[in-house]
Design a protein around this motif. Structure first.
Motif, PDB file in Angstrom:
ATOM      1  N   GLY A 130       0.802  -1.218   0.000  1.00 41.45           N
ATOM      2  CA  GLY A 130       0.000   0.000   0.000  1.00 41.45           C
ATOM      3  C   GLY A 130       0.831   1.261   0.000  1.00 41.45           C
ATOM      4  O   GLY A 130       0.329   2.353   0.310  1.00 41.45           O
ATOM      5  N   VAL A 131       2.110   1.152  -0.373  1.00 42.98           N
ATOM      6  CA  VAL A 131       3.044   2.281  -0.331  1.00 42.98           C
ATOM      7  C   VAL A 131       3.369   2.738  -1.747  1.00 42.98           C
ATOM      8  O   VAL A 131       3.607   1.922  -2.637  1.00 42.98           O
ATOM      9  CB  VAL A 131       4.345   1.878   0.404  1.00 42.98           C
ATOM     10  N   ALA A 172      -0.401  -5.074   3.619  1.00 43.77           N
ATOM     11  CA  ALA A 172      -1.454  -4.146   4.029  1.00 43.77           C
ATOM     12  C   ALA A 172      -2.836  -4.713   3.716  1.00 43.77           C
ATOM     13  O   ALA A 172      -3.838  -4.069   3.984  1.00 43.77           O
ATOM     14  CB  ALA A 172      -1.276  -2.804   3.323  1.00 43.77           C
ATOM     15  N   CYS A 173      -2.892  -5.910   3.146  1.00 42.72           N
ATOM     16  CA  CYS A 173      -4.167  -6.532   2.802  1.00 42.72           C
ATOM     17  C   CYS A 173      -4.111  -8.000   3.216  1.00 42.72           C
ATOM     18  O   CYS A 173      -3.165  -8.454   3.855  1.00 42.72           O
ATOM     19  CB  CYS A 173      -4.442  -6.399   1.300  1.00 42.72           C
ATOM     20  N   ALA A 174      -5.143  -8.768   2.849  1.00 40.45           N
ATOM     21  CA  ALA A 174      -5.199 -10.171   3.242  1.00 40.45           C
ATOM     22  C   ALA A 174      -4.177 -11.026   2.497  1.00 40.45           C
ATOM     23  O   ALA A 174      -3.830 -12.118   2.937  1.00 40.45           O
ATOM     24  CB  ALA A 174      -6.613 -10.711   3.003  1.00 40.45           C
ATOM     25  N   PHE A 175      -3.695 -10.533   1.361  1.00 38.59           N
ATOM     26  CA  PHE A 175      -2.761 -11.290   0.536  1.00 38.59           C
ATOM     27  C   PHE A 175      -1.390 -11.380   1.203  1.00 38.59           C
ATOM     28  O   PHE A 175      -0.778 -10.358   1.511  1.00 38.59           O
ATOM     29  CB  PHE A 175      -2.637 -10.606  -0.834  1.00 38.59           C
ATOM     30  N   GLN A 176      -0.924 -12.588   1.451  1.00 40.33           N
ATOM     31  CA  GLN A 176       0.401 -12.817   2.014  1.00 40.33           C
ATOM     32  C   GLN A 176       1.273 -13.451   0.933  1.00 40.33           C
ATOM     33  O   GLN A 176       1.112 -14.622   0.614  1.00 40.33           O
ATOM     34  CB  GLN A 176       0.313 -13.739   3.234  1.00 40.33           C
TER      35      GLN A 176
END
Length: 213
Positions: A130-131, A172-176
């Motif tokens: 998210g950057v 920053a999200c569910a994705f790892q």
């Protein structure tokens, strides 16, 4: 998928594995080991300031003034790297090649550097964290740097004879993100396996999309 797998010829298929994080197919231009949580910065332009703005003409009427300009550039570059260090930035991810003075001061202030990343790799990192890329000049050197991504680990990785950078990000999200290291005896076999896996993932995406609807 192209940014989340690496094909390694010359090894048996059984050597394939899944690694957490992202494997960047670039060696470190500078590597400074660091423990604990790190901060990473994305950049898309050279960190060494130019003598003049784009489209403007720079006129030097003496060797002394030219050397003074170069000293100013060097001091400004050092100040920027020191500013990164004070903001706990330990990793610089760059889509462009940085100049030697940047690499020198990065090593001096404990900042690892990976350069010449593709647009797809930069976009993936931005999506995960998210950057957005950092703009170094035109801003005050005193302001806090907020455009940083949290890095859980950062280390070299050797895939047969190719040196890579292995980086883990706090998403920053569910994705790892995880990276598939796909091994095979020759490139052709790896390409076939990669294509089959990509088709399988595409099918699963469509399946889960249908179920969700």
């Amino acid at each position: 998928f192209p940014e989340l797998h690496a094909a390694v010829p010359g090894l048996p298929l059984a050597s394939s594995r899944v690694l957490p994080g992202i494997v960047l197919r670039r060696d470190f231009a500078a590597y400074c080991p660091a423990d604990g949580e790190l901060r990473a910065l994305l950049v898309t332009e050279p960190l060494r300031p130019a003598l003049t703005a784009a489209g403007a003409e720079f006129v030097v009427d003496s060797e002394d003034r030219y050397q003074a300009s170069l000293r100013w550039i060097t001091k400004r570059t050092e100040a920027l790297m020191k500013h990164l260090q004070s903001n706990n930035v330990k990793l610089l991810l760059s889509s462009v090649k940085q100049e030697e003075v940047v690499i020198y001061y990065a090593k001096l202030y404990g900042v690892s550097v990976v350069e010449c990343l593709s647009a797809e790799e930069m976009a993936l990192i931005s999506e995960i964290t998210g950057v957005s890329p950092f703009t170094p000049f035109g801003d005050s050197m005193d302001r806090e740097i907020t455009e940083t991504a949290v890095v859980t680990f950062c280390q070299p990785l050797l895939l047969v004879s190719k040196r890579c950078a292995h980086v883990g990000f706090a998403s920053a999200c569910a994705f790892q993100p995880h990276c598939l290291i796909l091994c095979g005896p020759v490139d052709g076999v790896n390409e076939q396996h990669a294509a089959a896996l990509q088709e399988a993932f595409t099918m699963l995406q469509q399946l889960f999309k249908t179920v969700h609807q």
